[in-house]
Design a protein around this motif. Structure first.
Motif, mmCIF file in Angstrom:
data_model
loop_
_atom_site.group_PDB
_atom_site.id
_atom_site.type_symbol
_atom_site.label_atom_id
_atom_site.label_comp_id
_atom_site.label_asym_id
_atom_site.label_seq_id
_atom_site.Cartn_x
_atom_site.Cartn_y
_atom_site.Cartn_z
ATOM 1 N N ALA A 70 0.836 -1.198 0.000
ATOM 2 C CA ALA A 70 0.000 0.000 0.000
ATOM 3 C C ALA A 70 0.874 1.253 0.000
ATOM 4 C CB ALA A 70 -0.921 -0.008 1.213
ATOM 5 N N GLY A 106 -10.989 -8.673 -5.012
ATOM 6 C CA GLY A 106 -10.349 -7.435 -5.452
ATOM 7 C C GLY A 106 -10.238 -7.393 -6.964
ATOM 8 N N PRO A 165 -3.553 -7.654 -2.118
ATOM 9 C CA PRO A 165 -4.489 -6.976 -1.206
ATOM 10 C C PRO A 165 -4.025 -5.575 -0.811
ATOM 11 C CG PRO A 165 -4.150 -9.220 -0.484
ATOM 12 C CD PRO A 165 -3.190 -8.983 -1.606
ATOM 13 N N ALA A 177 -6.231 -2.339 -1.334
ATOM 14 C CA ALA A 177 -6.560 -1.477 -0.196
ATOM 15 C C ALA A 177 -6.288 -0.015 -0.498
ATOM 16 C CB ALA A 177 -5.765 -1.918 1.032
ATOM 17 N N ILE A 217 -9.609 2.035 -0.036
ATOM 18 C CA ILE A 217 -9.639 2.833 1.197
ATOM 19 C C ILE A 217 -8.675 4.007 1.020
ATOM 20 C CG2 ILE A 217 -9.518 2.694 3.727
ATOM 21 C CD1 ILE A 217 -9.396 -0.423 3.293
ATOM 22 N N LEU A 258 -6.335 5.432 3.736
ATOM 23 C CA LEU A 258 -5.360 4.529 4.361
ATOM 24 C C LEU A 258 -3.999 5.225 4.497
ATOM 25 C CD1 LEU A 258 -5.329 1.426 5.179
ATOM 26 C CD2 LEU A 258 -4.070 1.074 3.083
ATOM 27 N N ALA A 274 -4.264 -2.725 6.435
ATOM 28 C CA ALA A 274 -4.828 -2.906 5.093
ATOM 29 C C ALA A 274 -5.672 -4.181 4.983
ATOM 30 C CB ALA A 274 -3.706 -2.917 4.054
ATOM 31 N N ILE A 275 -5.115 -5.325 5.376
ATOM 32 C CA ILE A 275 -5.849 -6.584 5.201
ATOM 33 C C ILE A 275 -7.059 -6.685 6.137
ATOM 34 C CG2 ILE A 275 -5.648 -9.079 5.584
ATOM 35 C CD1 ILE A 275 -3.222 -9.108 3.904
ATOM 36 N N LEU A 321 -8.853 -4.326 7.375
ATOM 37 C CA LEU A 321 -9.880 -3.388 6.914
ATOM 38 C C LEU A 321 -10.608 -3.912 5.683
ATOM 39 C CD1 LEU A 321 -8.097 0.063 7.323
ATOM 40 C CD2 LEU A 321 -10.137 -0.713 8.536
ATOM 41 N N LEU A 322 -9.850 -4.520 4.749
ATOM 42 C CA LEU A 322 -10.483 -5.083 3.556
ATOM 43 C C LEU A 322 -11.430 -6.213 3.927
ATOM 44 C CD1 LEU A 322 -7.689 -5.307 0.850
ATOM 45 C CD2 LEU A 322 -9.713 -3.865 0.824
#
Lengths: 561, 82
Positions: free
Chosen positions: A75, A204, A297, A301, A305, A308, A320-321, A323-324
């Motif tokens: 990310a 995704g 991911p 993310a 998001i 983020l 990140a993970i 939240l996804l």
């Protein structure tokens, strides 16, 4: 219908987690009756097939740092994070299998520090054993802490409850079944991690209608390239070719995969030499594909998001993970996702704890504190060390919680200890002239050089484009200093007599049958058969499969260049 | 010693049934993710896990049967020789 990220779990989610706990604990108790000697408990008694040790090899470092850290990195820096796999892991794993594993396995050492004692001397071993013991419990604490913040954020559990609950479960299955239980659970956890994380990547890609459209949606087009602007260093990671090849691809990756006892221990538990050599090779195949579970991911993310990476802790890159999962998974699957995270933290932590208890019991306790005790005594000490190791991990978890960035802290530790150690091993295994004191002082100077370099970076005397680039360059400096110093000091000190180096140095292998047996005064020639590689077809040879792996990895690098 | 493939198989069978049943009985009233996948994710993934478990279990059962046949064979061979 609610589309906001869920921060609560339903009964089905808890039920999934509960079923997982029952299986994990069940394996520990089922294996308890097999644990009769300290060898069974700490070394898994050379009984485990290659595919099991291979997956455990992978799973033991598929902890919080890998799952949450690599997604966070993706990310932050984009697909260049895949360099940690395709440049920073596969070549080193092949090297371990083809060149180094025969020395580790055939010399019948019980730990990496023990190799250093036999090849060099006691002080070198003590230096490595103590720094490794400290490093592992710190790592294990990082896993505990990462898990606690996830469970606090997603389920609203208090941090203390999460830390202690996870520690208790890991304690229960490692203290009963020892290394075997840890390895077996790592394999179980490996499959769960895949089933829990894969839907994120599938969903995704489905959301963006494939990779090409997803690439177009990335906030920074450079996020889709592995090698763009790597000559100038003007890429998202701020890394030039020296940092990537010498720092990550050579020193850091070989230092970790080839000398860190946490991973080497899994291969040493294999049932024979061929199984031990195949362990990193078998692990390398899934490893090539892991960017799908971690890097992809992270990229999803950063699009889904947008906020983020803000200072709010609940929205840090590390989340990140989780939240996804909250945003995409329905209840049920959400429970499976949480179980996968739980499994990854527990396997990471158990891996560290089982490496710690072996090094403590054999390399510190048996060598310096209580020599010549009964085996039952060392078995008891192994169990005690497991408990104490977990207790220190809990304390380390609270310590880590006071550091602003977990990842920086961890990379720092690696560049201090693992980077110079790899120079020591390389010289020890492939250059017979290396002397004991050359190794000891070279290693010490390498560690000191890393610390001095770090202080200079902090004070601004040396400057790098990113923290990551600084870590990569620091490890090159530490490695070079250790290498040069070891060679220089070796030429002015006395080498060990040749017969003491048999089986420990390249080109001085032991005679396949005779010597290996005489050494142990063992009248039965069949005992050591597991040390001899039976004749293999070409496609069974680690070297051949290793070349296949390198070709596939090179292709992937070109594909995403 | 324990064959780790057995617990792995059973764990996936149990979790697969749980997920698929939960998704099928409409327990997933909140069908997240909205608009991403036109399917009931719990049911699909539950079936995938269940099948993985069944395949794993058949592999381990076959291996056990084979081992039993082999050991009986070697037993009869040795008793025949003596």
């Amino acid at each position: 219908m609610d589309t906001a990220p869920s921060t609560s779990a339903a009964a089905i989610d808890y039920a999934v987690i509960a079923v997982y706990f029952i299986f994990v604990l069940g394996i520990g108790f089922k294996l308890k009756k097999n644990m009769k000697t300290s060898d069974d408990f700490l070394l898994a008694g050379h009984r485990i097939p290659a595919w099991v040790t291979g997956l455990a090899f992978l799973s033991a470092n598929l902890g919080a740092i890998e799952v949450m850290g690599m997604a966070a990195n993706a990310a932050q820096y984009g697909i260049m994070t895949a360099h940690f796999y395709w440049l920073g892991a596969i070549p080193a794993m092949v090297f371990l299998a083809v060149f180094m594993m025969p020395f580790y396995y055939k010399s019948k050492i019980r730990s990496v520090p023990e190799y250093l004692r036999r090849r060099f001397n006691e002080p070198t071993r003590a230096l490595n054993a103590i720094s490794f013991a400290v490093m592992t419990v710190l790592m294990s604490g990082i896993n505990l802490y990462a898990m606690a913040i996830v469970f606090q954020f997603i389920l609203g559990w208090p941090i203390d409850l999460s830390i202690w609950l996870a520690a208790l479960v890991v304690l229960a299955y490692t203290i009963t079944g020892g290394l075997t239980s840890s390895i077996y659970n790592e394999v179980l956890q490996f499959f769960l991690i895949i089933f829990g994380l894969l839907p994120i990547s599938i969903m995704g890609l489905a959301k963006f209608d494939g990779w090409d459209k997803m690439k177009a949606a990335l906030p920074n087009p450079a996020f889709a390239h592995l090698w763009q602007n790597t000559i100038s260093g003007a890429n998202p990671m701020g890394c030039d070719l020296i940092a990537l090849f010498a720092g990550l691809g050579f020193v850091l990756s070989f230092g970790y995969w080839c000398t860190d006892f946490l991973v080497v221990q899994r291969a040493l538990a294999a049932k024979d030499l061929h199984a031990a050599r195949m362990t990193p090779i078998i692990a390398a195949f899934p490893k090539i594909l892991f960017p799908i579970l971690t890097v992809l991911p992270g990229l999803v993310a950063v699009i889904v998001i947008p906020q983020l990476g803000s200072n709010n802790q609940g929205l840090s890159f590390n989340m990140a993970i989780p939240l996804l999962m909250g945003a995409m998974y329905p209840h049920g699957l959400f429970g499976l996702g949480l179980t996968a995270l739980l499994a990854s933290f527990m396997s990471g932590m158990a891996g560290n704890v089982t490496a710690f208890n072996t090094v403590w019991t054999f390399d510190i306790y048996q060598s310096y504190i209580a020599k010549n005790k009964s085996d039952a005594h060392y078995l008891w000490m192994g169990r005690l060390a497991t408990g104490v190791g977990i207790l220190i991990s809990v304390m380390a978890a609270y310590l880590v919680s006071s550091f602003p960035s977990i990842m920086d802290y961890m990379q720092l530790i690696f560049s201090f200890f693992n980077a110079p150690l790899f120079a020591t091993f390389l010289l020890g295994m492939f250059f017979a002239r290396t002397t004991a004191w050359g190794a000891f002082w070279g290693l010490t100077l390498g560690i000191v050089a890393a610390i001095v370099h770090y202080v200079m970076t902090v004070n601004g005397q040396v400057h790098y484009a990113s923290v990551m680039a600084g870590n990569f360059h620091r490890s090159v400096v530490a490695w070079t200093i250790c290498f040069v110093a070891t060679v220089a000091i070796s030429f002015i000190t006395k080498p060990k007599p040749k017969h003491e180096l048999t089986g420990l140095v390249w080109g001085m292998e032991m005679e396949e049958k005779g010597e290996a047996n005489n050494q142990d005064h063992n009248p039965c020639p069949a005992v050591d058969s597991y040390l001899i590689e039976r004749p293999l077809k070409f496609y069974q040879k680690p070297g051949f499969v290793g070349i296949v792996l390198i070709v596939v990895t090179t292709y992937l690098n070109l594909l995403f260049r | 010693m324990l064959d780790i493939r057995k617990p792995i198989a059973w764990l996936h069978i149990v979790l697969g049934i749980m997920l698929a049943a939960y998704g099928y009985t409409g327990g997933a009233a909140d069908l997240r993710p909205v608009g991403i996948m036109p399917v009931n994710v719990n049911v699909v993934w539950g079936i995938v896990m269940f099948l993985f478990g069944v395949i794993m279990l058949s592999i381990v059962t076959l291996a056990e049967v084979q081992a039993k046949i082999d050991s009986e064979k070697s037993l009869t061979e040795t008793s025949g020789e003596s």
